[in-house]
Design a protein around this motif. Structure first.
Motif, mmCIF file in Angstrom:
data_model
loop_
_atom_site.group_PDB
_atom_site.id
_atom_site.type_symbol
_atom_site.label_atom_id
_atom_site.label_comp_id
_atom_site.label_asym_id
_atom_site.label_seq_id
_atom_site.Cartn_x
_atom_site.Cartn_y
_atom_site.Cartn_z
ATOM 1 N N ASN A 97 23.978 12.952 33.075
ATOM 2 C CA ASN A 97 23.277 13.877 32.182
ATOM 3 C C ASN A 97 22.879 15.113 32.987
ATOM 4 O O ASN A 97 23.259 15.248 34.146
ATOM 5 C CB ASN A 97 22.067 13.195 31.529
ATOM 6 N N ARG A 98 22.103 15.973 32.391
ATOM 7 C CA ARG A 98 21.723 17.223 33.067
ATOM 8 C C ARG A 98 20.755 17.008 34.225
ATOM 9 O O ARG A 98 20.661 17.842 35.114
ATOM 10 C CB ARG A 98 21.071 18.172 32.067
ATOM 11 N N GLU A 164 28.174 19.975 33.138
ATOM 12 C CA GLU A 164 27.790 19.750 31.754
ATOM 13 C C GLU A 164 28.993 19.725 30.812
ATOM 14 O O GLU A 164 29.030 18.958 29.859
ATOM 15 C CB GLU A 164 26.783 20.809 31.304
ATOM 16 N N LEU A 167 30.341 16.137 30.443
ATOM 17 C CA LEU A 167 29.469 15.021 30.088
ATOM 18 C C LEU A 167 29.807 14.476 28.705
ATOM 19 O O LEU A 167 30.095 15.224 27.779
ATOM 20 C CB LEU A 167 28.001 15.476 30.087
#
Length: 170
Positions: A97-98, A164, A167
């Protein structure tokens, strides 16, 4: 070649909290991945995961254990077992994730180890499976999957986030 200690991909840090997001997920049949494998959603698999192939995307996360390592698998006395019950084809996944920062080692090409330097920070690279371990591929600048966010020069560790754009959505 310089002797560099191997390090599998693993969750290393998480911004603003004590631990990265971990989730138990079902994997598809016949998976043989090892701890540190990059996992993707299986095609048409209704939320199941499998080990990624070349240039994997979208990335779900990193396996925190080997496939078939939950209770009921690899029974030491399996030749005497008539039936196995309670077996689950699940794996704990550190979700990409971020916020989650992962750590691992890098190679230049398939096997040449790379010692981290400060100049690697903020650079983006691809990843690949070398033998049974996933590594950062410093030679891959076209199919990028990660960004280096920090390094530990003494321990030869790269800290990175998955980009990102690569993802998987939860």
């Amino acid at each position: 070649k310089e002797d560099i200690v191997g390090r599998r991909f693993t969750a290393a840090r998480f911004s603003g909290a004590g631990i990265a997001v971990h989730q138990s997920m079902v994997y598809t049949a016949a998976q043989t991945f090892k701890r540190g494998a990059v996992l993707i959603f299986a095609a048409g698999g209704a939320g199941t995961v499998e080990e990624g192939g070349a240039d994997p995307t979208p990335i779900v996360g990193v396996s925190m254990e080997n496939a078939a390592s939950k209770p009921g698998f690899e029974v030491g006395h399996s030749t005497f077992v008539i039936a196995t019950t309670g077996r689950v084809s699940e794996v704990t996944v550190a979700r990409a994730n971020r916020q989650t920062i992962f750590s691992g080692r890098a190679v230049n090409g398939a096997t040449d180890p790379v010692t981290p330097t400060q100049s690697h920070i903020d650079e983006v690279y691809g990843i690949l499976k070398s033998s049974n371990d996933w590594v950062i591929d410093i030679a891959e600048a076209a199919n990028t999957r990660i960004e280096i966010v920090d390094v530990d020069i003494d321990e030869k560790i790269f800290f990175f986030k998955f980009l990102e754009a690569n993802l998987a959505t939860p």
